[in-house]
Design a protein around this motif. Structure first.
Motif, PDB file in Angstrom:
ATOM      1  N   VAL A 130       0.823  -1.209   0.000  1.00  0.00           N
ATOM      2  CA  VAL A 130       0.000   0.000   0.000  1.00  0.00           C
ATOM      3  C   VAL A 130       0.861   1.264   0.000  1.00  0.00           C
ATOM      4  O   VAL A 130       0.598   2.214  -0.743  1.00  0.00           O
ATOM      5  N   GLU A 131       1.899   1.305   0.826  1.00  0.00           N
ATOM      6  CA  GLU A 131       2.713   2.517   0.932  1.00  0.00           C
ATOM      7  C   GLU A 131       3.418   2.840  -0.379  1.00  0.00           C
ATOM      8  O   GLU A 131       3.476   4.002  -0.793  1.00  0.00           O
ATOM      9  N   THR A 132       3.945   1.838  -1.042  1.00  0.00           N
ATOM     10  CA  THR A 132       4.618   2.066  -2.318  1.00  0.00           C
ATOM     11  C   THR A 132       3.642   2.585  -3.364  1.00  0.00           C
ATOM     12  O   THR A 132       3.962   3.492  -4.141  1.00  0.00           O
ATOM     13  N   VAL A 133       2.436   2.036  -3.375  1.00  0.00           N
ATOM     14  CA  VAL A 133       1.433   2.490  -4.342  1.00  0.00           C
ATOM     15  C   VAL A 133       1.021   3.928  -4.050  1.00  0.00           C
ATOM     16  O   VAL A 133       0.890   4.752  -4.965  1.00  0.00           O
ATOM     17  N   ARG A 134       0.863   4.266  -2.775  1.00  0.00           N
ATOM     18  CA  ARG A 134       0.519   5.649  -2.418  1.00  0.00           C
ATOM     19  C   ARG A 134       1.634   6.609  -2.836  1.00  0.00           C
ATOM     20  O   ARG A 134       1.370   7.712  -3.322  1.00  0.00           O
ATOM     21  N   GLU A 135       2.875   6.194  -2.647  1.00  0.00           N
ATOM     22  CA  GLU A 135       4.003   7.030  -3.073  1.00  0.00           C
ATOM     23  C   GLU A 135       3.999   7.227  -4.581  1.00  0.00           C
ATOM     24  O   GLU A 135       4.287   8.328  -5.080  1.00  0.00           O
ATOM     25  N   LEU A 136       3.657   6.179  -5.303  1.00  0.00           N
ATOM     26  CA  LEU A 136       3.583   6.267  -6.756  1.00  0.00           C
ATOM     27  C   LEU A 136       2.457   7.213  -7.174  1.00  0.00           C
ATOM     28  O   LEU A 136       2.627   8.043  -8.078  1.00  0.00           O
ATOM     29  N   ILE A 137       1.319   7.106  -6.517  1.00  0.00           N
ATOM     30  CA  ILE A 137       0.184   7.983  -6.803  1.00  0.00           C
ATOM     31  C   ILE A 137       0.563   9.440  -6.534  1.00  0.00           C
ATOM     32  O   ILE A 137       0.238  10.342  -7.322  1.00  0.00           O
ATOM     33  N   GLU A 138       1.276   9.678  -5.446  1.00  0.00           N
ATOM     34  CA  GLU A 138       1.724  11.042  -5.127  1.00  0.00           C
ATOM     35  C   GLU A 138       2.694  11.547  -6.186  1.00  0.00           C
ATOM     36  O   GLU A 138       2.594  12.699  -6.642  1.00  0.00           O
ATOM     37  N   ALA A 139       3.631  10.699  -6.593  1.00  0.00           N
ATOM     38  CA  ALA A 139       4.607  11.097  -7.606  1.00  0.00           C
ATOM     39  C   ALA A 139       3.933  11.428  -8.932  1.00  0.00           C
ATOM     40  O   ALA A 139       4.436  12.262  -9.697  1.00  0.00           O
ATOM     41  N   GLU A 140       2.799  10.803  -9.200  1.00  0.00           N
ATOM     42  CA  GLU A 140       2.063  11.047 -10.436  1.00  0.00           C
ATOM     43  C   GLU A 140       1.128  12.257 -10.340  1.00  0.00           C
ATOM     44  O   GLU A 140       0.416  12.566 -11.298  1.00  0.00           O
ATOM     45  N   ARG A 158     -13.405   0.128   4.095  1.00  0.00           N
ATOM     46  CA  ARG A 158     -12.666  -0.765   3.215  1.00  0.00           C
ATOM     47  C   ARG A 158     -11.195  -0.819   3.632  1.00  0.00           C
ATOM     48  O   ARG A 158     -10.630   0.151   4.133  1.00  0.00           O
ATOM     49  N   ALA A 159     -10.576  -1.978   3.388  1.00  0.00           N
ATOM     50  CA  ALA A 159      -9.138  -2.106   3.622  1.00  0.00           C
ATOM     51  C   ALA A 159      -8.393  -1.173   2.665  1.00  0.00           C
ATOM     52  O   ALA A 159      -8.882  -0.822   1.599  1.00  0.00           O
ATOM     53  N   ALA A 160      -7.171  -0.792   3.058  1.00  0.00           N
ATOM     54  CA  ALA A 160      -6.411   0.203   2.288  1.00  0.00           C
ATOM     55  C   ALA A 160      -6.162  -0.253   0.852  1.00  0.00           C
ATOM     56  O   ALA A 160      -6.268   0.548  -0.085  1.00  0.00           O
TER      57      ALA A 160
END
Length: 202
Positions: A130-140, A158-160
């Motif tokens: 989850v954390e890596t995906v959130r970081e990717l979303i932020e970078a985008e 809902r789960a993260a």
């Protein structure tokens, strides 16, 4: 290969089959990868690039069908009773029945397709964390839309990883873009099992 994809799509929609037959011979197409949608195709194409594989040069055509319910039409035209290509593909667990019937109609029951637990995006989010995906979303540049989305009452319980999966489908084209980005962010040993199985089968 894009011309072959277009010819197959037109044939599956009721058009003539001759263009697909002619292009299959010219391009030496040997394998069709049947996928539910464009985001799955973006992920498969991205992994091929990461691994340095030219699928078209290998005679492999990646075919997004616009939904699992189309698999019967595609499989009949491409399998043993049509172009006689080897079939493989990816589907969601909920759509496995469509693929089972499609493979049976095509006379391809000895050939394998691979099943994602929920969908490919869910598999990729779990693989990355989850954390890596959130970081990717932020970078985008999509962090603000994500935070707004997470404030919706329907998302609170809902789960993260489920929240992230839902978010990717909230804007046209987002699933396709992240299908590529999530694959490109994977460590080589973290490729989800259905996607890894598909590539091992090509």
């Amino acid at each position: 290969m894009s011309s072959f994809r277009e010819a197959v799509a037109a044939w599956a929609a009721g058009g003539p089959g001759e263009p697909a037959y002619e292009l299959a011979e010219v391009l030496d197409v040997r394998t069709a990868v049947l996928l539910e949608g464009l985001s799955d195709a973006a992920a498969v194409d991205a992994l091929a690039r990461v691994r340095g594989r030219d699928l078209a040069a290998e005679g492999v055509c990646v075919l997004p069908m616009g939904g699992a319910m189309s698999v019967g039409r595609y499989a009949r035209r491409l399998g043993r009773r049509g172009l006689r290509l080897r079939l493989t593909g990816l589907c969601d667990e909920a759509e496995r029945g469509y693929f089972d019937r499609g493979w049976e109609l095509a006379g391809a029951t000895a050939q394998r397709f691979f099943v994602c637990a929920a969908d490919l995006e869910d598999e990729l989010i779990r693989a990355l964390g989850v954390e890596t995906v959130r970081e990717l979303i932020e970078a985008e540049g999509d962090l603000r839309p994500l935070l707004i989305f997470l404030q919706q009452p329907a998302q609170r319980d809902r789960a993260a990883h489920q929240q992230l999966r839902r978010f990717l489908g909230t804007k046209k084209g987002r699933k396709i873009r992240y299908g590529r980005l999530l694959v490109e962010a994977l460590e080589p040993d973290r490729v989800p099992a259905p996607l890894e199985g598909l590539f091992a089968n090509l």
